[in-house]
Design a protein around this motif. Structure first.
Motif, PDB file in Angstrom:
ATOM      1  N   ARG A  50       0.822  -1.200   0.000  1.00  0.00           N
ATOM      2  CA  ARG A  50       0.000   0.000   0.000  1.00  0.00           C
ATOM      3  C   ARG A  50       0.863   1.258   0.000  1.00  0.00           C
ATOM      4  O   ARG A  50       1.998   1.248   0.486  1.00  0.00           O
ATOM      5  CB  ARG A  50      -0.927   0.018   1.219  1.00  0.00           C
ATOM      6  N   ASP A  51       0.312   2.340  -0.531  1.00  0.00           N
ATOM      7  CA  ASP A  51       1.001   3.618  -0.509  1.00  0.00           C
ATOM      8  C   ASP A  51       1.136   4.117   0.927  1.00  0.00           C
ATOM      9  O   ASP A  51       0.299   3.822   1.790  1.00  0.00           O
ATOM     10  CB  ASP A  51       0.229   4.664  -1.321  1.00  0.00           C
ATOM     11  N   TYR A  55      -1.465   4.706   5.035  1.00  0.00           N
ATOM     12  CA  TYR A  55      -1.185   4.567   6.467  1.00  0.00           C
ATOM     13  C   TYR A  55      -1.207   5.913   7.181  1.00  0.00           C
ATOM     14  O   TYR A  55      -1.566   5.983   8.363  1.00  0.00           O
ATOM     15  CB  TYR A  55       0.164   3.876   6.667  1.00  0.00           C
ATOM     16  N   PHE A  56      -0.816   6.982   6.471  1.00  0.00           N
ATOM     17  CA  PHE A  56      -0.886   8.307   7.076  1.00  0.00           C
ATOM     18  C   PHE A  56      -2.329   8.720   7.320  1.00  0.00           C
ATOM     19  O   PHE A  56      -2.628   9.401   8.294  1.00  0.00           O
ATOM     20  CB  PHE A  56      -0.218   9.337   6.168  1.00  0.00           C
ATOM     21  N   ARG A  57      -3.235   8.312   6.443  1.00  0.00           N
ATOM     22  CA  ARG A  57      -4.592   8.823   6.495  1.00  0.00           C
ATOM     23  C   ARG A  57      -5.584   7.894   7.181  1.00  0.00           C
ATOM     24  O   ARG A  57      -6.676   8.339   7.544  1.00  0.00           O
ATOM     25  CB  ARG A  57      -5.086   9.143   5.079  1.00  0.00           C
ATOM     26  N   VAL A  58      -5.258   6.630   7.337  1.00  0.00           N
ATOM     27  CA  VAL A  58      -6.210   5.688   7.926  1.00  0.00           C
ATOM     28  C   VAL A  58      -5.493   4.759   8.904  1.00  0.00           C
ATOM     29  O   VAL A  58      -4.621   3.981   8.509  1.00  0.00           O
ATOM     30  CB  VAL A  58      -6.910   4.840   6.834  1.00  0.00           C
ATOM     31  N   GLY A 283      -7.824   9.355  -2.011  1.00  0.00           N
ATOM     32  CA  GLY A 283      -6.440   8.960  -2.190  1.00  0.00           C
ATOM     33  C   GLY A 283      -6.025   7.746  -1.426  1.00  0.00           C
ATOM     34  O   GLY A 283      -4.867   7.353  -1.453  1.00  0.00           O
ATOM     35  N   THR A 284      -6.995   7.106  -0.731  1.00  0.00           N
ATOM     36  CA  THR A 284      -6.681   5.859  -0.032  1.00  0.00           C
ATOM     37  C   THR A 284      -7.544   4.754  -0.597  1.00  0.00           C
ATOM     38  O   THR A 284      -8.602   4.987  -1.170  1.00  0.00           O
ATOM     39  CB  THR A 284      -6.943   5.982   1.483  1.00  0.00           C
ATOM     40  N   ASN A 285      -7.082   3.530  -0.436  1.00  0.00           N
ATOM     41  CA  ASN A 285      -7.802   2.394  -0.997  1.00  0.00           C
ATOM     42  C   ASN A 285      -8.945   1.965  -0.094  1.00  0.00           C
ATOM     43  O   ASN A 285      -8.796   1.980   1.133  1.00  0.00           O
ATOM     44  CB  ASN A 285      -6.854   1.206  -1.180  1.00  0.00           C
ATOM     45  N   PRO A 286     -10.107   1.550  -0.644  1.00  0.00           N
ATOM     46  CA  PRO A 286     -11.191   1.074   0.180  1.00  0.00           C
ATOM     47  C   PRO A 286     -10.845  -0.288   0.785  1.00  0.00           C
ATOM     48  O   PRO A 286      -9.977  -0.978   0.300  1.00  0.00           O
ATOM     49  CB  PRO A 286     -12.374   0.992  -0.769  1.00  0.00           C
TER      50      PRO A 286
END
Length: 286
Positions: A50-51, A55-58, A283-286
């Motif tokens: 994962r980008d 991890y920064f956002r979730v 910008g994050t994956n579901p």
């Protein structure tokens, strides 16, 4: 530093927001910023498939020790405890970064809208500034007192410039009632999960970096499902949450596996009522 005084508590209860609240000096905030930016440099290709943005956002507190460390800072916990009481869980830790001129916004919304926590008063977000979060840099704006009216309908815009998952937006907000919440490095704001808030693009010459920590009490419930949280103070006698201890190390493979488990469990709640796949943030994956 210790807890909030009675005047601050009364202001938070009345307005649903309190700022600025000193947490640390500028040098300590700069150190945290530099540690965040070192992670960006060293792990620009991500981890666990994962980008790094994911991890920064979730739920970054599950796999990044630095974010768990920030959530456990006594200077923050002492103040949150005066609002929520002695038993504190961290549901999520997120980094909100706006680059100069990138045009990203956060529309008017209530945090609790899609979290499944309902009308609870037992949640507060501590938003810690790691850079100068001025009005020009796109600081948050709040509608004082908006938390007392309950949850309101939101429309899903799916605007690509909106950092929220669905571009969710409250229509008809009277912006003449809004107050800005600029923060210096090391200061934080505290806001209620029903308080209307938004933020404009970063028009400054520097990055706008903030760390949002979502604290809840053990008594909070998320619909019919049990969710995951990190106990950071006191005890969880209610045992309605699946308690996690925090990361073993940076992107430990066992923590990455837990991260995927938590993400899958939360996906249904976050996507409820939406058309198509929904992540927690753009910008994050579901």
């Amino acid at each position: 530093m210790a807890g909030l005084d009675q005047a601050q508590i009364a202001r938070y209860r009345a307005d649903g927001v309190l700022h600025p609240v000193p947490v640390m000096d500028g040098a300590a905030a700069l150190d945290l910023r530099q540690r965040v930016e070192a992670l960006e440099a060293q792990h620009r290709h991500g981890a666990g498939g994962r980008d790094l943005t994911q991890y920064f956002r979730v739920n970054g507190q599950l796999v990044i020790p630095l974010l768990a460390e920030i959530a456990r800072l006594p200077a923050i916990l002492d103040k949150v405890e005066t609002i929520l009481g002695p038993d504190l869980l961290v549901w999520s830790v997120e980094l909100f970064i706006k680059e100069p001129g990138d045009g990203t916004i956060v529309s008017w919304h209530q945090d609790l809208t899609y979290w499944g926590m309902g009308e609870t008063d037992e949640e507060v977000t501590a938003w810690l500034a790691l850079s100068d979060v001025s009005v020009d840099a796109g600081c948050m704006r709040f509608i004082p007192g908006s938390h007392v009216g309950g949850l309101v309908p939101h429309g899903d815009t799916f605007d690509a410039a909106n950092l929220l998952s669905r571009g969710q937006e409250i229509g008809g907000v009277d912006e003449t009632m809004a107050i800005p919440g600029p923060l210096k490095p090391g200061e934080m704001s505290l806001h209620h999960g029903r308080c209307f808030h938004a933020s404009a693009p970063n028009r400054s010459d520097d990055r706008r970096i903030g760390c949002a920590i979502r604290y809840v009490t053990p008594e909070v419930r998320l619909g019919l499902n049990r969710d995951y949280a990190m106990l950071v103070r006191g005890q969880d006698q209610a045992q309605g949450w699946i308690n996690v201890a925090g990361p073993r190390g940076l992107f430990d493979v066992r923590d990455l596996a837990l991260y995927e488990e938590v993400l899958a469990a939360q996906a249904a709640t976050l996507a409820a009522g939406a058309e198509g796949n929904v992540a927690m943030y753009q910008g994050t994956n579901p």
